[in-house]
Design a protein around this motif. Structure first.
Motif, PDB file in Angstrom:
ATOM      1  N   ALA A 381      32.663  11.504  19.994  1.00 43.85           N
ATOM      2  CA  ALA A 381      32.999  12.353  21.137  1.00 43.85           C
ATOM      3  C   ALA A 381      31.710  12.927  21.690  1.00 43.85           C
ATOM      4  CB  ALA A 381      33.944  13.479  20.719  1.00 43.85           C
ATOM      5  N   PRO A 382      31.562  13.009  23.009  1.00 44.40           N
ATOM      6  CA  PRO A 382      30.346  13.576  23.598  1.00 44.40           C
ATOM      7  C   PRO A 382      30.161  15.037  23.174  1.00 44.40           C
ATOM      8  CG  PRO A 382      31.706  12.488  25.263  1.00 44.40           C
ATOM      9  CD  PRO A 382      32.542  12.586  24.034  1.00 44.40           C
ATOM     10  N   GLN A 383      28.922  15.400  22.856  1.00 48.17           N
ATOM     11  CA  GLN A 383      28.655  16.799  22.532  1.00 48.17           C
ATOM     12  C   GLN A 383      28.613  17.619  23.817  1.00 48.17           C
ATOM     13  OE1 GLN A 383      25.553  17.712  19.681  1.00 48.17           O
ATOM     14  NE2 GLN A 383      25.170  19.709  20.631  1.00 48.17           N
ATOM     15  N   LYS A 384      29.510  18.589  23.918  1.00 51.67           N
ATOM     16  CA  LYS A 384      29.620  19.425  25.114  1.00 51.67           C
ATOM     17  C   LYS A 384      29.184  20.862  24.864  1.00 51.67           C
ATOM     18  CE  LYS A 384      33.358  19.112  27.531  1.00 51.67           C
ATOM     19  NZ  LYS A 384      34.795  19.098  27.924  1.00 51.67           N
ATOM     20  N   TRP A 385      29.211  21.283  23.599  1.00 49.41           N
ATOM     21  CA  TRP A 385      28.990  22.698  23.299  1.00 49.41           C
ATOM     22  C   TRP A 385      27.747  22.865  22.439  1.00 49.41           C
ATOM     23  CZ3 TRP A 385      32.120  24.967  26.474  1.00 49.41           C
ATOM     24  CH2 TRP A 385      33.334  24.375  26.782  1.00 49.41           C
ATOM     25  N   ALA A 386      26.867  23.729  22.877  1.00 45.07           N
ATOM     26  CA  ALA A 386      25.651  24.010  22.112  1.00 45.07           C
ATOM     27  C   ALA A 386      26.016  24.655  20.776  1.00 45.07           C
ATOM     28  CB  ALA A 386      24.737  24.942  22.910  1.00 45.07           C
ATOM     29  N   ARG A 387      25.300  24.265  19.720  1.00 48.05           N
ATOM     30  CA  ARG A 387      25.524  24.826  18.393  1.00 48.05           C
ATOM     31  C   ARG A 387      24.732  26.126  18.240  1.00 48.05           C
ATOM     32  NH1 ARG A 387      28.911  20.890  19.443  1.00 48.05           N
ATOM     33  NH2 ARG A 387      29.422  19.508  17.693  1.00 48.05           N
ATOM     34  N   VAL A 388      25.280  27.016  17.406  1.00 47.56           N
ATOM     35  CA  VAL A 388      24.589  28.263  17.093  1.00 47.56           C
ATOM     36  C   VAL A 388      23.650  28.004  15.926  1.00 47.56           C
ATOM     37  CG1 VAL A 388      24.866  30.653  16.308  1.00 47.56           C
ATOM     38  CG2 VAL A 388      26.549  29.638  17.864  1.00 47.56           C
ATOM     39  N   PRO A 389      22.357  28.242  16.077  1.00 46.00           N
ATOM     40  CA  PRO A 389      21.431  28.024  14.959  1.00 46.00           C
ATOM     41  C   PRO A 389      21.888  28.794  13.725  1.00 46.00           C
ATOM     42  CG  PRO A 389      20.208  28.432  16.977  1.00 46.00           C
ATOM     43  CD  PRO A 389      21.655  28.699  17.289  1.00 46.00           C
ATOM     44  N   GLY A 390      22.045  28.079  12.619  1.00 52.38           N
ATOM     45  CA  GLY A 390      22.484  28.733  11.393  1.00 52.38           C
ATOM     46  C   GLY A 390      23.986  28.809  11.219  1.00 52.38           C
ATOM     47  N   GLY A 391      24.749  28.388  12.229  1.00 56.89           N
ATOM     48  CA  GLY A 391      26.203  28.410  12.114  1.00 56.89           C
ATOM     49  C   GLY A 391      26.741  29.796  11.855  1.00 56.89           C
ATOM     50  N   ALA A 392      27.614  29.934  10.851  1.00 60.78           N
ATOM     51  CA  ALA A 392      28.225  31.230  10.547  1.00 60.78           C
ATOM     52  C   ALA A 392      27.173  32.279  10.219  1.00 60.78           C
ATOM     53  CB  ALA A 392      29.209  31.089   9.390  1.00 60.78           C
ATOM     54  N   ASN A 393      26.127  31.892   9.506  1.00 55.65           N
ATOM     55  CA  ASN A 393      25.058  32.839   9.186  1.00 55.65           C
ATOM     56  C   ASN A 393      24.278  33.247  10.427  1.00 55.65           C
ATOM     57  OD1 ASN A 393      25.633  32.922   6.429  1.00 55.65           O
ATOM     58  ND2 ASN A 393      24.347  31.147   5.994  1.00 55.65           N
ATOM     59  N   GLY A 394      24.272  32.400  11.441  1.00 56.40           N
ATOM     60  CA  GLY A 394      23.569  32.717  12.676  1.00 56.40           C
ATOM     61  C   GLY A 394      24.329  33.650  13.596  1.00 56.40           C
ATOM     62  N   TYR A 396      24.983  36.681  13.217  1.00 56.51           N
ATOM     63  CA  TYR A 396      24.337  37.993  13.250  1.00 56.51           C
ATOM     64  C   TYR A 396      23.101  37.979  14.148  1.00 56.51           C
ATOM     65  CZ  TYR A 396      27.283  38.131   9.119  1.00 56.51           C
ATOM     66  OH  TYR A 396      28.362  38.025   8.268  1.00 56.51           O
ATOM     67  N   ALA A 397      22.260  36.976  13.951  1.00 55.65           N
ATOM     68  CA  ALA A 397      21.062  36.855  14.783  1.00 55.65           C
ATOM     69  C   ALA A 397      21.437  36.626  16.241  1.00 55.65           C
ATOM     70  CB  ALA A 397      20.176  35.723  14.276  1.00 55.65           C
ATOM     71  N   GLN A 398      22.554  35.920  16.477  1.00 53.68           N
ATOM     72  CA  GLN A 398      23.002  35.687  17.850  1.00 53.68           C
ATOM     73  C   GLN A 398      23.261  37.013  18.559  1.00 53.68           C
ATOM     74  OE1 GLN A 398      27.100  34.539  18.838  1.00 53.68           O
ATOM     75  NE2 GLN A 398      26.293  32.641  19.719  1.00 53.68           N
ATOM     76  N   TRP A 399      23.907  37.937  17.862  1.00 53.05           N
ATOM     77  CA  TRP A 399      24.172  39.256  18.458  1.00 53.05           C
ATOM     78  C   TRP A 399      22.874  40.032  18.683  1.00 53.05           C
ATOM     79  CZ3 TRP A 399      23.997  44.284  15.928  1.00 53.05           C
ATOM     80  CH2 TRP A 399      24.458  45.324  16.741  1.00 53.05           C
TER      81      TRP A 399
END
Length: 476
Positions: A381-394, A396-399
Motif C-alpha cells: 500500500a502506498p505510504q500516505k502518512w508520515a511516521r512519528v520518530p520513535g513511535g509511541a516513545n516519540g 512525548y518529544a512530538q508534544w
C-alpha cells in the motif's frame, strides 16, 4: 474523617484566582515572559519549561520522557502524595515542589511554559482548563476527562486559548495506526462496517461494595486535595494510588483506562467521531449463591457495549463498534488457524471487519495483521502518512517540539481536536453502562450530539456534567 479545611485556601489572592480564573488569565498574559501573537505564544528559548502535576506512577514516566527529548526542563513538580513524588523529586532536585496545583499556578505562572497532568480522571479537566486559561500548553493523561461536558469544553478551549495539546494515548504515535490506514485506503479489506475492541481490564476491584473507612490517613497524603472535584468522603485504604479506577466518583472503568488505546485506531482509520446511539450489557455481581449484588458506586466487573457511528467519507454506511471488557472477547475470525494467537498476549485487541477482508492489532495498534495472516507479509500500500520518530516513545518529544514551534505550526497525534471526540465516545458508552443501575436504563440510548444529551432516557444525563465540590469548581 471530619471535614478538613483546605490548608492553603485562606489566601485571598488564591481564592480570587480560583473563582475568577478567566480574568486572572487575561492579566497574566501581559507579562513579558512569553512571546505572544495571533498564533499563540512561543517559548522564549529552545527549551520548554514544564510543570508536572502528578509526579508519581505514569506522571513520573511522562516527566522523564519529556526530559529525554533534550528540549525540556522540569521546572516544577506537584503531587498530593509525597510518597508518589519521591522518585521524580530525586531525579529533578532543582524543580520546586508543591502539593496544591492551584498554589503552583498562582505563584509560578510566569515561570513555566507548559503543564503535564497525570492525576486520577476526576481531576484532569479542572487542572487542564485552568492551565489553558493561563496560556499554557498541556499534556494530559488518558482519558482526557471524566465527563462528556468536560471533553467538549477542553476541545473548544484549545482553539480559544491557542495552546498546543496532547492526550497521553501514546499508541496514537505508533506506526500501526498509520499502516492500517494505508491498508484501508488501498482497499485491502474493502468497506469496514464492524469493529471489535476488547481488553482484559479491569485488573483492579470492580463491582464491589464501598470499603469501610480507615481512621488513619498516611501523613504524606493530602486526602482533601486528592479528592479535588469529587464529593467529600472519608479516607479508605488502597484507593490510592490505583484502585480508584473502578469507582465512578474518580475513574471511568476499563473504558477510560484502555479505550483510548484500542478505539484510537478505528477513529483514525475510518474517520469516525461522534456516535449516534449506544447500548450495553454488563456482568452481574453475586453476594451469595442466589442474590445479585447492587453497587452503584462501582463500575461493573465486565461489559459489552455497542456504539453506532454515522457514515463518514471513508465508509459506505454506519459503523458498528463493539467494546468488550472483563476478559470478554469476540469470536475468533475463521481466517485464523487454530494455533494462531488472536490479538495481543496482554489480552487486548482491535478487529476490523470489511467487505473484502479483516485486519487486527494489539494494544497501541502494535503488530497490525491482515487476515489470513499470510497476507500481511506481502501487503502493499502506498505510504500516505508520515511516521512519528520513535513511535509511541516519540509521542512525548512530538508534544515538546509542537510547544516550541507554537500553536498551529505542527501536527500532533492526539491533539484535543482528535482526543476530544474519542474521549466523548468512550464516556458516552459509559452512560449506557451506568444506565443499567437506573430503572428502565437497559435500552438503546439515542444521542443528540449538538445538545450533548440522551434524548430518550433523561436519567443518564446527570452523568454528562457532574457537580463539583466547593473550592474545585470548573466554570466555563
Amino acid at each position: 474523617m471530619t471535614e478538613e479545611k483546605d490548608p492553603i485556601t485562606p489566601s485571598p489572592s488564591r481564592r480570587d484566582f480560583i473563582k475568577t480564573s478567566s480574568i486572572a488569565a487575561a492579566s497574566f498574559m501581559i507579562v513579558p515572559r512569553f512571546v505572544l501573537g495571533g498564533k499563540g505564544f512561543i517559548a522564549p528559548s529552545d527549551r520548554l519549561v514544564i510543570a508536572g502535576v502528578g509526579a508519581g506512577g505514569k506522571g513520573e514516566s511522562d516527566i522523564a520522557n519529556f526530559y529525554k527529548s533534550g528540549k525540556a526542563e522540569i521546572g516544577f513538580l506537584c503531587d498530593v502524595d509525597d510518597r508518589r513524588a519521591a522518585k521524580s523529586r530525586a531525579s529533578f532536585p532543582k524543580a520546586k515542589y508543591y502539593k496544591d496545583w492551584r498554589e503552583m499556578y498562582d505563584k509560578e505562572h510566569k515561570n513555566f511554559d507548559a503543564v503535564s497532568i497525570s492525576t486520577p480522571d476526576h481531576n484532569h479537566a479542572i487542572i487542564t482548563y485552568h492551565a489553558m486559561q493561563l496560556g499554557k500548553h498541556v499534556y494530559v493523561q488518558k482519558p482526557m476527562t471524566h465527563d462528556i461536558w468536560e471533553a467538549r469544553l477542553l476541545t473548544e478551549a484549545a482553539k480559544k486559548y491557542k495552546v498546543v495539546t496532547q492526550m497521553g494515548n501514546q499508541g496514537s504515535s505508533n506506526d500501526g495506526t498509520r499502516l492500517m490506514s494505508e491498508w484501508y485506503d488501498a482497499n485491502l479489506i474493502g468497506d469496514v462496517h464492524t469493529v471489535y475492541c476488547w481488553t482484559n481490564r479491569p485488573v483492579w476491584p470492580q463491582g464491589i461494595k464501598w470499603p469501610a473507612p480507615q481512621p488513619n490517613i498516611p501523613q504524606e497524603l493530602d486526602w482533601n486535595l486528592w479528592l479535588g472535584t469529587a464529593p467529600k468522603k472519608d479516607y479508605v485504604d488502597k484507593l490510592v494510588p490505583f484502585n480508584w479506577r473502578g469507582w465512578w466518583d474518580y475513574g471511568t472503568g476499563a473504558l477510560g483506562d484502555m479505550g483510548c488505546h484500542l478505539v484510537e485506531a478505528p477513529f483514525r482509520v475510518l474517520g469516525i467521531q461522534y456516535a449516534k446511539d449506544v447500548q450495553a450489557s454488563v456482568g452481574s455481581v453475586y453476594v451469595d449463591e442466589f442474590k445479585e449484588g447492587h453497587f452503584p458506586e462501582s463500575c461493573p466487573p465486565s461489559s459489552h457495549i455497542t456504539l453506532t457511528f454515522p457514515k463518514t467519507n471513508k465508509t459506505k454506511g454506519d459503523v458498528t463498534l463493539h467494546w468488550m471488557d472483563g476478559g470478554i472477547q469476540p469470536e475468533r475470525p475463521e481466517e485464523l488457524l487454530p494455533s494462531e494467537q488472536f490479538g495481543g498476549e496482554e489480552g487486548n485487541g482491535t478487529l476490523f471487519i470489511g467487505t473484502k477482508g479483516k485486519m487486527y492489532a494489539s494494544t497501541y495498534s502494535d503488530a497490525p495483521t491482515l487476515l489470513p495472516t499470510a497476507r500481511t507479509k506481502d501487503a502493499k500500500a502506498p505510504q500516505k502518512w508520515a511516521r512519528v520518530p520513535g513511535g509511541a516513545n516519540g509521542h512525548y518529544a512530538q508534544w515538546v517540539e509542537g510547544c516550541l514551534a507554537g500553536y498551529g505550526k505542527t501536527e500532533l497525534s492526539s491533539s484535543f481536536d482528535k482526543a476530544g471526540p474519542l474521549t466523548e465516545a468512550l464516556l458516552m458508552a459509559n452512560l449506557a453502562v451506568r444506565g443499567h443501575e437506573l430503572e428502565g436504563g437497559r435500552i438503546k440510548l439515542v444521542w443528540d450530539n449538538t445538545a450533548m444529551k440522551v434524548t430518550n432516557f433523561d436519567a443518564v444525563n446527570q452523568y454528562i456534567k457532574r457537580q463539583y465540590r466547593e473550592g474545585f469548581e470548573l466554570k466555563a
